[in-house]
Design an enzyme around this catalytic site. Sequence first.
Site, PDB file in Angstrom:
ATOM      1  N   ILE A 165       0.595  -1.109  -0.148  1.00 28.06           N
ATOM      2  CA  ILE A 165       0.376  -0.251   0.130  1.00 28.06           C
ATOM      3  C   ILE A 165       0.572   1.374  -0.084  1.00 28.06           C
ATOM      4  CG2 ILE A 165      -1.550   1.323   1.579  1.00 28.06           C
ATOM      5  CD1 ILE A 165      -2.586  -1.222   2.794  1.00 28.06           C
ATOM      6  N   ASP A 184      14.577   2.746   9.879  1.00 23.37           N
ATOM      7  CA  ASP A 184      13.830   1.012  10.772  1.00 23.37           C
ATOM      8  C   ASP A 184      13.217   2.610  12.090  1.00 23.37           C
ATOM      9  OD1 ASP A 184      12.992   0.325  13.240  1.00 23.37           O
ATOM     10  OD2 ASP A 184      14.613  -1.216  13.134  1.00 23.37           O
ATOM     11  N   TYR A 199      -2.406  -7.574  18.802  1.00 27.97           N
ATOM     12  CA  TYR A 199      -1.548  -6.466  17.985  1.00 27.97           C
ATOM     13  C   TYR A 199      -3.568  -5.050  17.677  1.00 27.97           C
ATOM     14  CZ  TYR A 199      -3.131  -5.202  12.635  1.00 27.97           C
ATOM     15  OH  TYR A 199      -3.205  -4.949  11.713  1.00 27.97           O
ATOM     16  N   LYS A 228      -2.332  -0.921  16.688  1.00 23.32           N
ATOM     17  CA  LYS A 228      -3.302  -0.387  15.822  1.00 23.32           C
ATOM     18  C   LYS A 228      -3.793   0.676  16.224  1.00 23.32           C
ATOM     19  CE  LYS A 228      -2.562  -0.606  11.766  1.00 23.32           C
ATOM     20  NZ  LYS A 228      -2.229  -0.385  11.169  1.00 23.32           N
TER      21      LYS A 228
END
Length: 273
Positions: free
Chosen positions: A18, A70, A164, A168
């Site tokens: 993406i 990074d 997770y 997010k």
Amino acid sequence: MSTLKGKTLFITGASRGIGLAIAKRAARDGANIVIAAKTSAPHPKLPGTIYSAAEEIEQAGGKALPLMVDIRQDEQIHDAVKQAVERFGGIDICVNNASAISLTGTLETPMKKFDLMFGVNVRGTYATTQACLPELLKAKNPHVLTLSPPLSMKQKWFQGHVAYTMAKYGMSMCVLGMSEEFRERGVAFNALWPRTTIATAAVNMLGGQDMMDASRTPEIMADAAHAILTRDSRACTGHFFIDDDVLREAGVTDFAKYLVKPGTEPLPDFFID
């Protein structure tokens, strides 16, 4: 403001998927793209490097600056911002695309994996945004776009992958808070999330070719991002956008063109009620 011509976009994780699709769509307008990603040498399981991405961006009509970054390392982010300013004169748009995923339960998530998701998703988004903000505050029509889901406190979005979801949602909370913090200073903060699964390396690792075939292409997210990033930053902030909603509002009616496999019904993504 229908074009990104001459704008400089700082995109994390832009070597593939993406992030690269968003970069190439902006490049078609003649934008400058800072590719802030980790992959400088070919990866055995993942496509693309910062250098192959730069070639694709320049072939599409943009200018590229490939930088090995990074986003867990503050010094690397600040050095990349410095190089971006030296090369292109400033930063107009920050796209927080880089993300780590592990759809594992609490007992199955090693703390090393937990730290990776929080280091990349939450801290990386915060640190990258913070580093870009001094330049964004000088820009005309500055935007920060974060690839994260709408916030929902329904238990079903946490069950099965608590770590997770927390990571997010941490990205989404940056959007929630910073949009209000910088509203009066004209910097737009918005989130973008797909209605369906998107055919990326992450989806391939999760569900293989069958899941890839039942997905939409990254171009739907790229077109939606373009539609957001060309809006007036003072009039468009604090939103949690879904890709096809953005495009419908922009007048798109044909979504079949985004299907990996024509005629299939794409699978729904996480976090969409």
